[in-house]
Write a protein that holds these residues in place. Structure first.
Motif, PDB file in Angstrom:
ATOM      1  N   GLU A 116       0.876  -1.293  -0.019  1.00 26.37           N
ATOM      2  CA  GLU A 116      -0.027  -0.001   0.047  1.00 26.37           C
ATOM      3  C   GLU A 116       0.951   1.209   0.102  1.00 26.37           C
ATOM      4  OE1 GLU A 116      -2.772  -0.460   3.086  1.00 26.37           O
ATOM      5  OE2 GLU A 116      -3.829  -2.211   2.184  1.00 26.37           O
ATOM      6  N   SER A 117       1.984   1.233   0.745  1.00 24.84           N
ATOM      7  CA  SER A 117       2.761   2.343   0.665  1.00 24.84           C
ATOM      8  C   SER A 117       3.437   2.661  -0.745  1.00 24.84           C
ATOM      9  CB  SER A 117       4.179   2.397   1.682  1.00 24.84           C
ATOM     10  OG  SER A 117       5.010   1.209   1.210  1.00 24.84           O
ATOM     11  N   ARG A 118       3.398   1.625  -1.755  1.00 25.33           N
ATOM     12  CA  ARG A 118       4.044   1.774  -2.864  1.00 25.33           C
ATOM     13  C   ARG A 118       2.779   2.358  -4.107  1.00 25.33           C
ATOM     14  NH1 ARG A 118       8.839   2.118  -3.964  1.00 25.33           N
ATOM     15  NH2 ARG A 118       8.574   1.568  -5.940  1.00 25.33           N
ATOM     16  N   GLY A 119       1.635   2.272  -3.376  1.00 22.41           N
ATOM     17  CA  GLY A 119       0.532   2.516  -4.344  1.00 22.41           C
ATOM     18  C   GLY A 119      -0.424   1.318  -4.905  1.00 22.41           C
ATOM     19  N   TYR A 120      -0.015   0.165  -4.353  1.00 22.88           N
ATOM     20  CA  TYR A 120      -0.926  -1.096  -4.730  1.00 22.88           C
ATOM     21  C   TYR A 120      -2.094  -0.858  -3.891  1.00 22.88           C
ATOM     22  CZ  TYR A 120       3.346  -3.260  -6.587  1.00 22.88           C
ATOM     23  OH  TYR A 120       4.180  -3.612  -7.325  1.00 22.88           O
ATOM     24  N   LEU A 121      -3.297  -1.137  -4.728  1.00 27.90           N
ATOM     25  CA  LEU A 121      -4.607  -1.001  -4.148  1.00 27.90           C
ATOM     26  C   LEU A 121      -5.304  -2.271  -4.034  1.00 27.90           C
ATOM     27  CD1 LEU A 121      -5.816   2.366  -6.188  1.00 27.90           C
ATOM     28  CD2 LEU A 121      -4.865   1.959  -3.563  1.00 27.90           C
ATOM     29  N   PRO A 122      -5.874  -2.636  -3.016  1.00 33.59           N
ATOM     30  CA  PRO A 122      -6.834  -3.896  -3.071  1.00 33.59           C
ATOM     31  C   PRO A 122      -7.961  -3.670  -3.986  1.00 33.59           C
ATOM     32  CG  PRO A 122      -7.518  -2.677  -1.221  1.00 33.59           C
ATOM     33  CD  PRO A 122      -6.195  -1.879  -1.752  1.00 33.59           C
ATOM     34  N   THR A 123      -8.238  -4.812  -4.678  1.00 28.50           N
ATOM     35  CA  THR A 123      -9.193  -4.929  -5.891  1.00 28.50           C
ATOM     36  C   THR A 123     -10.486  -5.623  -5.289  1.00 28.50           C
ATOM     37  OG1 THR A 123      -8.629  -7.215  -6.315  1.00 28.50           O
ATOM     38  CG2 THR A 123      -7.575  -5.348  -7.364  1.00 28.50           C
ATOM     39  N   GLY A 124     -10.778  -6.093  -4.069  1.00 24.66           N
ATOM     40  CA  GLY A 124     -11.725  -6.735  -3.561  1.00 24.66           C
ATOM     41  C   GLY A 124     -11.802  -8.416  -3.955  1.00 24.66           C
ATOM     42  N   ASN A 125     -10.797  -8.796  -4.871  1.00 31.01           N
ATOM     43  CA  ASN A 125     -10.815 -10.338  -5.143  1.00 31.01           C
ATOM     44  C   ASN A 125     -10.005 -10.840  -4.090  1.00 31.01           C
ATOM     45  OD1 ASN A 125     -10.808  -8.503  -8.037  1.00 31.01           O
ATOM     46  ND2 ASN A 125     -11.653 -10.538  -8.247  1.00 31.01           N
ATOM     47  N   THR A 126     -10.520 -12.012  -3.860  1.00 33.90           N
ATOM     48  CA  THR A 126      -9.994 -12.790  -2.757  1.00 33.90           C
ATOM     49  C   THR A 126     -10.218 -14.199  -3.091  1.00 33.90           C
ATOM     50  OG1 THR A 126     -11.936 -13.104  -1.311  1.00 33.90           O
ATOM     51  CG2 THR A 126     -10.510 -11.402  -0.835  1.00 33.90           C
ATOM     52  N   LYS A 127      -9.234 -15.195  -2.648  1.00 42.87           N
ATOM     53  CA  LYS A 127      -9.436 -16.502  -3.010  1.00 42.87           C
ATOM     54  C   LYS A 127      -8.694 -17.298  -1.967  1.00 42.87           C
ATOM     55  CE  LYS A 127      -5.124 -16.657  -5.779  1.00 42.87           C
ATOM     56  NZ  LYS A 127      -4.402 -16.994  -6.948  1.00 42.87           N
TER      57      LYS A 127
END
Length: 145
Positions: A116-127
């Motif tokens: 997250e500190s590098r700008g990655y965002l959660p998509t809501g997809n999980t598995k």
């Protein structure tokens, strides 16, 4: 690469899709195939590998996947993971990717904070986590534009 990967799986089994047992059973041909088919980056201090990360390129050339990111516990907090991620992100851009994705185990809060500190965002997809289906992992993406 084999040595650092086995250390990673032994240190953080809950963080990876593969298990230490599976990796230990792999023959030399399998270990050679991975870096020959997909890029693997090692962070080294002198002759010692202290971290690694890889990239999988899939069917969509615009989307690459960051995999197997790990840093030796004695080197954490010193910028090794950030340096590996910068190299991997730059390589993916040069390879034509628009998006870099990754999957992170739900219980791996330090990795989530790093991403997250590098700008990655959660998509809501999980598995389910392949190495432990009782655990879940979430997909994160970074726009490389």
């Amino acid at each position: 690469m084999r040595g650092v990967r086995l250390r990673a799986l032994a240190d953080s089994p809950e963080a990876f899709a593969a298990t230490l047992e599976e990796a230990e059973l792999a023959d030399e041909a399998a270990w050679r195939e991975w870096p020959e088919s997909q890029p693997v980056f090692l962070a080294c201090v002198g002759n010692e590998a202290v971290g690694m990360g890889g990239v999988f390129t899939g069917e969509d050339p615009a989307v690459h996947r960051l995999v197997a990111l790990w840093v030796d516990p004695a080197r954490r907090g010193l910028g090794v993971a950030t340096a590996l991620m910068e190299v991997i992100e730059d390589w993916a851009r040069l390879d034509g990717a628009d998006v870099l994705e990754l999957w992170v185990a739900d219980g791996n809060a330090p990795a989530r904070r790093l991403y997250e500190s590098r700008g990655y965002l959660p998509t809501g997809n999980t598995k389910p986590l392949p190495s432990n289906p009782q655990e879940r992992e979430a997909r994160y993406t970074l726009a490389l534009g």
